[in-house]
Motif scaffolding. Structure first.
Motif, PDB file in Angstrom:
ATOM      1  N   ALA A 255       0.851  -1.186   0.000  1.00 16.38           N
ATOM      2  CA  ALA A 255       0.000   0.000   0.000  1.00 16.38           C
ATOM      3  C   ALA A 255       0.890   1.240   0.000  1.00 16.38           C
ATOM      4  O   ALA A 255       1.805   1.359   0.805  1.00 16.38           O
ATOM      5  CB  ALA A 255      -0.906   0.003   1.218  1.00 16.38           C
ATOM      6  N   VAL A 261      -9.264  -0.254   1.985  1.00 18.45           N
ATOM      7  CA  VAL A 261      -9.413  -0.969   0.723  1.00 18.45           C
ATOM      8  C   VAL A 261     -10.863  -0.826   0.260  1.00 18.45           C
ATOM      9  O   VAL A 261     -11.800  -1.231   0.955  1.00 18.45           O
ATOM     10  CB  VAL A 261      -9.045  -2.454   0.883  1.00 18.45           C
ATOM     11  CG1 VAL A 261      -9.275  -3.201  -0.434  1.00 18.45           C
ATOM     12  CG2 VAL A 261      -7.583  -2.592   1.337  1.00 18.45           C
ATOM     13  N   SER A 262     -11.039  -0.225  -0.901  1.00 20.97           N
ATOM     14  CA  SER A 262     -12.389   0.047  -1.399  1.00 20.97           C
ATOM     15  C   SER A 262     -12.820  -0.888  -2.512  1.00 20.97           C
ATOM     16  O   SER A 262     -14.023  -0.999  -2.793  1.00 20.97           O
ATOM     17  CB  SER A 262     -12.484   1.500  -1.897  1.00 20.97           C
ATOM     18  OG  SER A 262     -11.490   1.771  -2.874  1.00 20.97           O
ATOM     19  N   VAL A 264     -11.687  -4.799  -4.440  1.00 21.71           N
ATOM     20  CA  VAL A 264     -10.857  -5.974  -4.722  1.00 21.71           C
ATOM     21  C   VAL A 264     -11.632  -6.812  -5.723  1.00 21.71           C
ATOM     22  O   VAL A 264     -12.769  -7.222  -5.446  1.00 21.71           O
ATOM     23  CB  VAL A 264     -10.576  -6.803  -3.447  1.00 21.71           C
ATOM     24  CG1 VAL A 264      -9.846  -8.090  -3.813  1.00 21.71           C
ATOM     25  CG2 VAL A 264      -9.771  -6.003  -2.438  1.00 21.71           C
ATOM     26  N   VAL A 291      -6.627  -4.055  -6.927  1.00 27.98           N
ATOM     27  CA  VAL A 291      -6.997  -3.485  -5.626  1.00 27.98           C
ATOM     28  C   VAL A 291      -7.099  -1.977  -5.778  1.00 27.98           C
ATOM     29  O   VAL A 291      -6.305  -1.357  -6.498  1.00 27.98           O
ATOM     30  CB  VAL A 291      -5.944  -3.829  -4.547  1.00 27.98           C
ATOM     31  CG1 VAL A 291      -6.182  -3.020  -3.268  1.00 27.98           C
ATOM     32  CG2 VAL A 291      -5.945  -5.312  -4.236  1.00 27.98           C
ATOM     33  N   GLU A 292      -8.070  -1.376  -5.106  1.00 30.26           N
ATOM     34  CA  GLU A 292      -8.143   0.079  -4.987  1.00 30.26           C
ATOM     35  C   GLU A 292      -8.182   0.435  -3.508  1.00 30.26           C
ATOM     36  O   GLU A 292      -8.844  -0.248  -2.712  1.00 30.26           O
ATOM     37  CB  GLU A 292      -9.384   0.635  -5.693  1.00 30.26           C
ATOM     38  CG  GLU A 292      -9.333   0.474  -7.209  1.00 30.26           C
ATOM     39  CD  GLU A 292     -10.617   0.938  -7.887  1.00 30.26           C
ATOM     40  OE1 GLU A 292     -11.538   1.391  -7.173  1.00 30.26           O
ATOM     41  OE2 GLU A 292     -10.693   0.834  -9.127  1.00 30.26           O
ATOM     42  N   ILE A 293      -7.475   1.514  -3.148  1.00 26.87           N
ATOM     43  CA  ILE A 293      -7.409   1.973  -1.756  1.00 26.87           C
ATOM     44  C   ILE A 293      -7.748   3.449  -1.708  1.00 26.87           C
ATOM     45  O   ILE A 293      -7.224   4.243  -2.497  1.00 26.87           O
ATOM     46  CB  ILE A 293      -5.997   1.746  -1.155  1.00 26.87           C
ATOM     47  CG1 ILE A 293      -5.609   0.262  -1.237  1.00 26.87           C
ATOM     48  CG2 ILE A 293      -5.942   2.230   0.290  1.00 26.87           C
ATOM     49  CD1 ILE A 293      -4.191  -0.019  -0.778  1.00 26.87           C
ATOM     50  N   VAL A 312      -5.737  -8.747   0.508  1.00 31.02           N
ATOM     51  CA  VAL A 312      -6.568  -7.886   1.342  1.00 31.02           C
ATOM     52  C   VAL A 312      -8.022  -8.027   0.889  1.00 31.02           C
ATOM     53  O   VAL A 312      -8.312  -8.620  -0.150  1.00 31.02           O
ATOM     54  CB  VAL A 312      -6.118  -6.409   1.247  1.00 31.02           C
ATOM     55  CG1 VAL A 312      -4.754  -6.220   1.896  1.00 31.02           C
ATOM     56  CG2 VAL A 312      -6.079  -5.934  -0.215  1.00 31.02           C
ATOM     57  N   GLU A 314     -12.112  -5.966   0.804  1.00 25.95           N
ATOM     58  CA  GLU A 314     -12.778  -4.678   0.824  1.00 25.95           C
ATOM     59  C   GLU A 314     -13.178  -4.296   2.248  1.00 25.95           C
ATOM     60  O   GLU A 314     -13.648  -5.137   3.019  1.00 25.95           O
ATOM     61  CB  GLU A 314     -14.009  -4.698  -0.092  1.00 25.95           C
ATOM     62  CG  GLU A 314     -13.637  -4.804  -1.564  1.00 25.95           C
ATOM     63  CD  GLU A 314     -14.849  -4.793  -2.486  1.00 25.95           C
ATOM     64  OE1 GLU A 314     -15.982  -4.559  -1.994  1.00 25.95           O
ATOM     65  OE2 GLU A 314     -14.667  -5.020  -3.705  1.00 25.95           O
ATOM     66  N   ILE A 324      -0.102  -6.045   0.057  1.00 24.12           N
ATOM     67  CA  ILE A 324      -1.481  -6.202  -0.401  1.00 24.12           C
ATOM     68  C   ILE A 324      -1.612  -7.220  -1.524  1.00 24.12           C
ATOM     69  O   ILE A 324      -2.720  -7.637  -1.862  1.00 24.12           O
ATOM     70  CB  ILE A 324      -2.076  -4.857  -0.866  1.00 24.12           C
ATOM     71  CG1 ILE A 324      -1.301  -4.288  -2.057  1.00 24.12           C
ATOM     72  CG2 ILE A 324      -2.127  -3.862   0.288  1.00 24.12           C
ATOM     73  CD1 ILE A 324      -1.969  -3.056  -2.677  1.00 24.12           C
TER      74      ILE A 324
END
Length: 371
Positions: A255, A261-262, A264, A291-293, A312, A314, A324
């Motif tokens: 990260a 984490v928004s 996955v 992955v989006e964070i 990881v 969500e 991650i």
């Protein structure tokens, strides 16, 4: 002891000014602030050395950083100088300034009657009735800053905590998530008033620029130790909304900053298939395993082409530098690499994407460094 101010370069700037910083490897970077002026007119202040020049003396003529006025910036300088004298590392300065931004907007609050939160006063709204000191003491910016740092120092692992959690452990606020939104501007203020110190290694007193694998005082670090390949929106790839970091399969992906984490998922290819457990190919489409964070300041980062399902889930809170996933070649990919994106305003679309190379330089974590 007064420390000389960094050399100033006077320039005319627009309403949104660019704060120029000479960072790490000698490259010039820019931090956007909401306007940068002082009593003599708009100007840019060059900062050198990742904090080596030391903080600005609060009793000298200080710049203004919109929307904060001269007295507010002086209070920020006092917070930073107090931290330096207490031998707290630069990450602590960013946390302290962000906390005071939330608690008082960097104003030294006196007794305001019913408008005070109970008997809270000073830069940090510290309560005499809770043992922070007398009313006169908590209204002394040096005393108030000292008490904040002393309490922060007792919090185990504060250096690696998300800023909002570290601040909350000190303040015990009714609004524990409110501090996070101030982190980007607090970082800029520290860079402005302390010779680029937010680009230094965050938990160290050495005041050297953060390098591969290290977390800068800004709270940012490299997502992978890798060379930069294909760039952001190049002439040959105008729709490339990030950069490709070229590194071997199974290399760690971390990260880039603390956050939540928004997203996955296994991203669909152009045929609507979710086939992410195999290597992809050019033209296949999709991000593969991704992955989006979401980070402080409504910043979102995206990590694509992982070799297997991310490590990881969500809703998970992650810290800067936390593993991650691992590099792969799933999705629209010609070989192992990490596709890395940065988006503003938590806008997942291409409209929110910005150049990750420039952004990460501004955070003191320049892409392209190998460990």
């Amino acid at each position: 002891m007064s420390i000389p101010r960094p050399r100033k370069i006077v320039l005319l700037v627009a309403l949104v000014a660019t704060l120029a910083l000479l960072c790490c490897g000698g490259s010039v970077t820019a931090l956007l602030v909401g306007g940068l002026t002082d009593e003599g007119g708009d100007e840019l202040v060059s900062s050198f050395g990742c904090g080596k020049g030391g903080p600005i003396d609060p009793d000298t003529k200080l710049p203004r950083i919109r929307p904060y006025g001269g007295e507010q910036i002086r209070n920020a300088a006092i917070i930073i100088n107090t931290g330096a004298k207490l031998k707290m590392p630069p990450r602590a300065w960013v946390i302290a300034v962000a906390t005071a931004m939330q608690e008082s907007r960097l104003n030294n609050l006196g007794y305001l009657g019913a408008r005070n939160d109970h008997d809270s006063q000073g830069l940090f709204q510290q309560r005499p009735s809770s043992g922070w000191g007398s009313p006169a003491q908590v209204r002394d910016p040096v005393y108030a800053s000292t008490k904040f740092y002393q309490k922060l120092k007792t919090v185990p692992g504060w250096e690696r905590m998300p800023l909002t959690r570290a601040a909350q452990r000190v303040q015990i606020s009714a609004y524990p998530d409110a501090y996070a939104k101030h982190e980007p501007i607090a970082t800029q203020i520290v860079n402005m008033l302390a010779d680029g110190a937010a680009n230094a290694v965050g938990n160290s007193l050495t005041m050297v620029c953060a390098s591969a694998g290290q977390i800068a005082a800004s709270g940012w670090t490299l997502p992978a130790s890798a060379a930069v390949g294909s760039g952001f929106r190049t002439a040959s790839r105008p729709n490339h909304q990030g950069v490709d970091l070229i590194v071997g399969k199974h290399s760690p992906i971390t990260a880039a900053a603390s956050g939540i984490v928004s997203k996955v998922k296994c991203d669909e290819d152009h045929s609507g298939r979710r086939t992410c457990n195999v290597d992809g190919y050019p033209g296949k489409g999709g991000c593969g395993w991704m992955v989006e964070i979401q980070h402080a300041g409504n910043i979102m980062t995206r990590y694509c082409h992982m070799v297997t399902a991310p490590l990881v889930h969500e809703g998970q809170e992650v810290t800067a530098g936390e593993l991650i996933g691992r590099v792969g070649s799933s999705g629209n990919s010609s070989g192992p690499h990490l596709h890395f994106e940065v988006h503003l305003n938590n806008d997942r679309s291409s409209a929110g994407a910005i150049d990750p190379v420039r952004f990460m330089r501004e955070q003191g974590a320049p892409l392209g460094e190998a460990g």
